[in-house]
Write an enzyme that holds these catalytic residues in place. Structure first.
Site, PDB file in Angstrom:
ATOM      1  N   HIS A 267       0.805  -1.222   0.000  1.00  0.00           N
ATOM      2  CA  HIS A 267       0.000   0.000   0.000  1.00  0.00           C
ATOM      3  C   HIS A 267       0.842   1.279   0.000  1.00  0.00           C
ATOM      4  CE1 HIS A 267      -3.459  -2.542   1.228  1.00  0.00           C
ATOM      5  NE2 HIS A 267      -2.668  -3.057   2.150  1.00  0.00           N
TER       6      HIS A 267
HETATM    7  O1  RIB Z   1      -4.774  -0.090   4.998  1.00  0.00           O
HETATM    8  C1  RIB Z   1      -3.394  -0.131   4.727  1.00  0.00           C
HETATM    9  C2  RIB Z   1      -2.667   0.911   5.512  1.00  0.00           C
HETATM   10  O2  RIB Z   1      -2.811   0.661   6.901  1.00  0.00           O
HETATM   11  C3  RIB Z   1      -1.147   0.910   5.255  1.00  0.00           C
HETATM   12  O3  RIB Z   1      -0.635   2.193   5.448  1.00  0.00           O
HETATM   13  C4  RIB Z   1      -0.633  -0.006   6.324  1.00  0.00           C
HETATM   14  O4  RIB Z   1       0.737   0.265   6.650  1.00  0.00           O
HETATM   15  C5  RIB Z   1      -1.527   0.377   7.468  1.00  0.00           C
HETATM   16  O5  RIB Z   1      -0.983   1.549   8.066  1.00  0.00           O
END
Ligand code: RIB
Ligand code: CA
Length: 322
Positions: free
Chosen positions: A244
């Site tokens: 992500h």
């Molecule tokens: O939903 C994904 C996000 O939440 C990413 O930033 C992961 O590191 C968590 O922080």
């Protein structure tokens, strides 16, 4: 086409994908990372701070790290040990054989609030903020020193979802972790690019690509090990791992790696079933002013190539250090 590096501040909650985002930020050669701030999220504020410092030392990144909020503005802290491990960096958290040293770097002593506000107000040009965790630090900075708004080029954040959530059916983790902070950011009037689950769930790194990472020295091995741990959670849901936070970083220096639409996005801060929802007005039915470039499409192959290029660069730099 300017060769100048883009000035950024990265706010993170390492966190496995946060670590890959930091590796991309320092390995891509396109960003001038003026500072890294940490926030509680994937794990406690103590852990995210030390994880950031240790991982940055490991990849050879000499940058100030400033600790931020240990909890959301109004709500109790929620974490994600099932995804990142209790200490936040999977198998690399504290393991003697992780190859990551103890956290023995000097500390500036500045808080995240001071690093963000002082850097923005003193830097000669506008700075892009890249928050990839809960938005607590960014919201606090905007409230404490609203004059920083005219020094922010753009906020490119990992968070939200126009369609399905991941922490709840409605909400993505970074947003529901601190919905009030997210609302403050989305209503700030600062240009925002939302790199949400709609694109991160399409830009997966697959097992064969993770295997290929292992061939790139200690840096590649470490990233692959982080992906192995991360994959225990994600393989139940996807054929690969959604990295992500790294996609948000990529969208800063290769903005067209995602395709976006300028839409109105509001954050739900009171719904029984929809708390933390980024409500995206695709059809403009609310009449509310568009406030966010929402990422909806992504070039996965290009993204994965950027990660490999960054890992190779960091490994080459690492070999020159030792
Ligand atoms: O939903 C994904 C996000 O939440 C990413 O930033 C992961 O590191 C968590 O922080
Ligand atoms: Ca994160």
């Amino acid at each position: 086409m300017s060769n100048a590096k883009i000035p950024v501040i990265i706010d993170c909650d390492p966190g496995i994908d946060d670590a890959v985002a930091l590796a991309l930020a320092f390995g891509c050669g396109k960003l001038d990372v003026l500072g890294v701030t940490t926030v509680a999220g994937n794990t406690t504020g103590e852990n995210t701070y030390h994880n950031a410092r240790r991982f940055l030392s490991f990849i050879g990144a000499d940058v100030e790290v400033a600790r931020g909020a240990d909890k959301p503005i109004l709500r109790p802290l929620i974490t994600a040990p099932d995804v990142h491990g209790k200490a936040g960096l999977g198998g690399l958290s504290g393991a003697e054989d992780s190859g990551m040293d103890d956290d023995d770097r000097d500390t500036s002593g500045r808080s995240a609030l001071d690093l963000i506000t002082e850097t923005l107000l003193n830097h000669g040009e506008k700075v892009t903020l890249v928050p990839v965790g809960p938005l607590t630090n960014i919201a606090i900075a905007l409230l404490a020193r609203p004059e920083i708004k005219h020094k922010i080029e753009r906020i490119v954040l990992m968070g939200g979802a126009a369609l399905e959530g991941n922490r709840t059916p409605a909400a993505e983790f970074n947003i529901i972790a601190d919905p009030e902070a997210a609302r403050i950011v989305f209503e700030s009037g600062v240009p925002i690019t939302m790199v949400g689950l709609d694109v991160t769930h399409k830009a997966l790194i697959y097992p064969d690509e993770i295997e290929a990472l292992r061939k790139h020295g200690r840096i590649g091995m470490a990233i692959a090990e982080l992906m192995d741990f991360y994959g225990v959670f994600y393989r139940k849901r996807f054929e690969g791992n959604p990295v992500h936070d790294a996609l948000a970083v990529a969208a800063v220096f290769e903005s067209d790696i995602v395709s976006t639409r300028l839409l109105n996005v509001c954050v739900e801060t009171s719904g029984e079933f929809t708390l933390g929802r980024t409500v995206v007005d695709f059809r403009g039915v609310t009449g509310r002013k568009p406030n966010c470039d929402v990422a909806l499409g992504v070039d996965r192959e290009r993204f994965i190539n950027l990660i490999f290029d960054a890992v190779k660069t960091l490994e080459q730099q690492s070999q020159r250090r030792f």
